[in-house]
Structure formats: structure tokens, C-alpha cells
Design an enzyme around this catalytic site. Structure first.
Site, PDB file in Angstrom:
ATOM      1  N   GLU A 171     -10.979   4.422  -0.439  1.00  0.00           N
ATOM      2  CA  GLU A 171     -11.867   3.616  -1.335  1.00  0.00           C
ATOM      3  C   GLU A 171     -12.644   4.534  -2.320  1.00  0.00           C
ATOM      4  O   GLU A 171     -13.766   4.589  -2.314  1.00  0.00           O
ATOM      5  CB  GLU A 171     -13.128   2.966  -0.534  1.00  0.00           C
ATOM      6  CG  GLU A 171     -12.443   1.929   0.348  1.00  0.00           C
ATOM      7  CD  GLU A 171     -13.452   1.351   1.477  1.00  0.00           C
ATOM      8  OE1 GLU A 171     -14.321   1.646   1.477  1.00  0.00           O
ATOM      9  OE2 GLU A 171     -12.946   0.153   2.124  1.00  0.00           O
ATOM     10  N   ASP A 218      -7.340   1.108  -1.038  1.00  0.00           N
ATOM     11  CA  ASP A 218      -8.628   0.696  -1.597  1.00  0.00           C
ATOM     12  C   ASP A 218      -8.697  -1.062  -1.462  1.00  0.00           C
ATOM     13  O   ASP A 218      -7.836  -1.612  -1.413  1.00  0.00           O
ATOM     14  CB  ASP A 218      -8.752   1.147  -3.218  1.00  0.00           C
ATOM     15  CG  ASP A 218     -10.340   1.517  -3.292  1.00  0.00           C
ATOM     16  OD1 ASP A 218     -11.395   0.700  -2.986  1.00  0.00           O
ATOM     17  OD2 ASP A 218     -10.514   2.526  -4.156  1.00  0.00           O
ATOM     18  N   GLU A 282      -5.009  -4.043   5.352  1.00  0.00           N
ATOM     19  CA  GLU A 282      -6.156  -4.567   5.986  1.00  0.00           C
ATOM     20  C   GLU A 282      -6.217  -6.208   5.799  1.00  0.00           C
ATOM     21  O   GLU A 282      -7.462  -6.672   5.649  1.00  0.00           O
ATOM     22  CB  GLU A 282      -7.578  -3.787   5.806  1.00  0.00           C
ATOM     23  CG  GLU A 282      -7.551  -2.168   5.754  1.00  0.00           C
ATOM     24  CD  GLU A 282      -8.756  -1.732   5.692  1.00  0.00           C
ATOM     25  OE1 GLU A 282      -9.888  -2.502   5.411  1.00  0.00           O
ATOM     26  OE2 GLU A 282      -8.831  -0.260   5.058  1.00  0.00           O
TER      27      GLU A 282
END
Ligand code: GLA
Length: 377
Positions: A171, A218, A282
Site C-alpha cells: 500500500e 495495493d 486479498e
């Protein structure tokens, strides 16, 4: 048990899941967990705060056996949901607590699974001491680099043969300026080391884990074109500087309607054209259509069968898209961020205690329509 997800997609990509340490606890771990909770509750009580009482751990554990069974059966990749984050491992004396990573290594070996590491360098869940001197002033660039390099090389010495894929930097792109985030958006790594903390982290990780895939990870790169372009610019610079990065992780915390498959495809193609592999790192599909930029969040919904059917169709279209790019040799892994709805982080994000249902198994552990849509008997 039904056919496994990883078997179903075997000829396309790995299918994995994030697993939290709670599911790997043995009796001793549970006892010390209860002790910690009890002393925490006592502390709050002493401060005259209202308390709800300790959770019934034994009951919770009985309810969660099936999560562990699913973890073993459906996935050929496991990633610690929280327990490989620096905050929990790197101690102020410079030593590393290997307790939980060791358990994940053992679990993955026992079940013949590959293990991913999440995450080495991030502005969240990082111990504060790492940025400071004893007198609480910020440490120097040289000192911080030394601490980071020591962390990475010590982990490599222990786990280099156990981890096939690592989120080296998590991120790092700003949501507001679309360049590398700085201290105004929480990155002390940037403020103390400068932008090249990213490149350095990749070089040191390559030294420590020469055979692992090195990932930059990210969120919202599919839905936010400015952020996607910012990541693209950074990657170009890193590649020109011969940084050993080979993979980009698209977190893919998406919802039933957004972003469009066309945006997801554009993102995959754009990064694929740089010669990078793509992983979906994710994945979950929220039932809420929130607007994060404007901070407009939907109130709690009733989870109707109509909603679950829509979610199943959404999962199906996502997987069709992932299969397409796996066939082209670009996309290699699809990792879910959790297993059952009950334990998903999205029940508390972006709003606390708003029940979501973003995964393939419901709160009771039963497979949902989305699961059946992905498994063709
Ligand atoms: C981000 C992070 C993950 C996790 C989720 C919430 O996506 O990369 O480590 O913290 O948020 O569970």
C-alpha cells in the site's frame, strides 16, 4: 466434503486463503490468550469502563473447526492474515519473535500447501520503536535502513526455503496524490529514508529470499485510474533501475457491482505489459456499494437470497476474467481474504459491526451460492 477449489482451478492458478492465528492455536496458546483478555478486561474495569465480558473461547473454537478443515481442503496457498506483520514480530531489542510464523510454516508443510508472506514494509501495523531513538526523536536514515535490512535478512535466514511469495511493500501509493505516500499519509518509511526505501527493500529481500516471488501489493488500482497510473509510473522507474520485483498484487476488495470487469481487465493488461506477473492477493466481494472517496457508506442490509445469487454471478465473472489472464500466463494466484463471512474483516470495515457477507462460506460455515457457482461438479 465438496470438490476442492484449488483442484477445480488447478490448471489455471493457485487458490489460497488468509488464515488468522486464532485457528492455529493449541491449548497453551488459548490459555494465554484468555489470560491476556482477562487482564485487559480487568484494566478496563479498574478504569470504571463498561465491559461486555470475556468471549467464550472454547465455544468459539468449537464453532470454528470447519474453518480449519476448509483451510486444509480447499486451498493450496495459505497466508497469515495478521501474524507476519512487523508490529507483532519485531521486538524493540532488535530480535524477532518467530513463534507464529513457525506455526504457519508447520501448518503449510503438514497440509502440503505453499506459504505466502504478508508483509515486510507497510505504514500500518508497524512497531513505533523502529522509527525512534531512545530519547524518542526520529532515528537517522542509516539507522532505519540498518533495522529494516536486519529484519529482512534474519527472516530470510530462517524462512527462505519456506516462503514462495512475499509482499515486500504494501500500500505505498497515495490515495490523494497518486505518488509514493509520505508521512502526511502515515509513511514514516518515506519521511526518514526517502522514496527509495521501496527499491532498497526489494534488493534486500532478493538477497534474503533469492527464490521467492517479490510482490508490490495495493488496493483500488482497478477502480481508481489515477492511482493505477501512479503505480504504473512507480513500477516503470523500479524496473528501469533493475529492481528485483516480479509481481504485483491486486488486493481486490471489491463489491457486487464495482469495479466493472472491464476496469479490472484494463488493470491486469496494463501491469502485465510491464512483464510483471499478477496475483489477486486479498479477494472478497462485499454486499455493500460504499463510496470510500466521498465517505458514503450503506446501512446494514438483510442478506437475501437474491443478493447471494447476485454475488455468485459476480464471483463467476471475476473468476472467468482471472482464468483468461491465467491462460495468457499473466495471472498466477487467487487468494481470498478469509474463509467464512463470520470472521471477515469487512464486518468491521469501513463501519464497525456492520454485518457483511463477502466470502464463499456463510456465518455458520455453509457453502454459499457463490461457492457452488465456482465449483462445477
Ligand atoms: C489491507 C491489508 C491487510 C489487511 C486488510 C484488512 O488490505 O493489506 O493486511 O489488514 O487491509 O484485513
Amino acid at each position: 466434503m465438496y470438490k476442492s477449489l484449488c483442484e477445480e482451478y488447478n490448471s489455471y492458478f493457485n487458490v489460497g486463503a488468509a488464515l488468522c492465528s486464532f485457528f492455529l492455536m493449541n491449548e497453551n496458546d488459548i490459555n494465554s490468550y484468555i489470560e491476556n483478555i482477562n487482564s485487559y478486561l480487568l484494566q478496563i474495569k479498574n478504569n470504571n469502563k463498561k465491559i461486555k465480558g470475556a468471549p467464550n473461547i472454547e465455544k468459539l473454537r468449537n464453532d470454528t473447526i470447519e474453518v480449519l478443515n476448509y483451510a486444509k481442503h480447499h486451498f493450496n496457498v495459505i497466508v497469515p492474515e495478521n501474524d507476519a506483520k512487523m508490529q507483532y514480530l519485531y521486538l524493540p531489542n532488535g530480535e524477532i519473535d518467530f513463534t507464529w510464523p513457525d506455526k504457519y510454516v508447520e501448518f503449510a508443510k503438514m497440509n502440503n500447501q505453499k506459504l505466502r508472506w504478508h508483509t515486510l514494509v507497510w505504514h500500518n501495523q508497524v512497531p513505533e520503536w523502529i522509527f525512534h531513538n531512545d530519547n524518542n526523536t526520529y532515528c537517522s536514515k542509516i539507522e532505519l535502513e540498518k533495522r529494516l535490512r536486519n529484519y529482512i535478512s534474519t527472516l530470510g535466514a530462517r524462512y527462505k526455503n519456506d516462503i514462495y511469495s512475499i509482499d515486500v511493500v504494501n500500500e505505498c501509493i497515495s490515495d490523494n496524490f497518486f505518488c509514493v505516500r509520505n508521512g502526511a499519509e502515515k509513511s514514516k518509511w518515506f519521511d526518514i529514508i526517502g522514496k527509495d526505501y521501496i527499491q532498497k527493500a526489494f534488493f534486500w529481500t532478493k538477497e534474503a529470499f533469492p527464490n521467492s516471488n517479490l510482490v508490490i501489493n495495493d488496493y483500488s488500482l482497478e477502480s481508481n485510474i489515477n492511482k493505477r497510473n501512479g503505480m504504473y509510473r512507480l513500477l516503470k522507474e523500479l524496473l528501469v533501475a533493475k529492481t528485483p520485483i516480479d509481481t504485483i498484487g491486486l488486493q481486490m476488495h471489491v463489491s457486487i457491482n464495482n469495479p466493472l470487469i472491464s476496469e479490472i481487465e484494463e488493470t491486469i493488461k496494463m501491469f502485465g505489459d510491464l512483464g510483471l506477473k499478477i496475483i489477486i492477493s486479498e479477494l472478497d466481494v462485499s454486499i455493500y456499494e460504499d463510496n470510500h472517496e466521498e465517505k458514503i457508506f450503506e446501512p446494514e442490509k438483510v442478506i437475501t437470497s437474491e443478493l447471494l445469487t447476485k454475488q455468485a454471478a459476480r464471483y463467476y465473472e471475476l473468476f472467468e476474467c482471472f482464468k483468461k489472464y491465467a491462460k495468457e500466463g499473466i495471472l498466477t494466484d487467487v487468494i481470498f481474504w478469509g474463509i467464512t463471512d463470520r470472521f471477515s474483516w469487512r464486518n468491521n470495515f469501513p463501519i464497525k459491526n456492520r454485518k457483511d457477507a463477502p466470502l464463499l462460506f456463510d456465518r455458520k460455515g455453509n457453502p454459499k451460492p457463490a461457492f457452488f457457482k465456482l465449483i462445477k461438479e
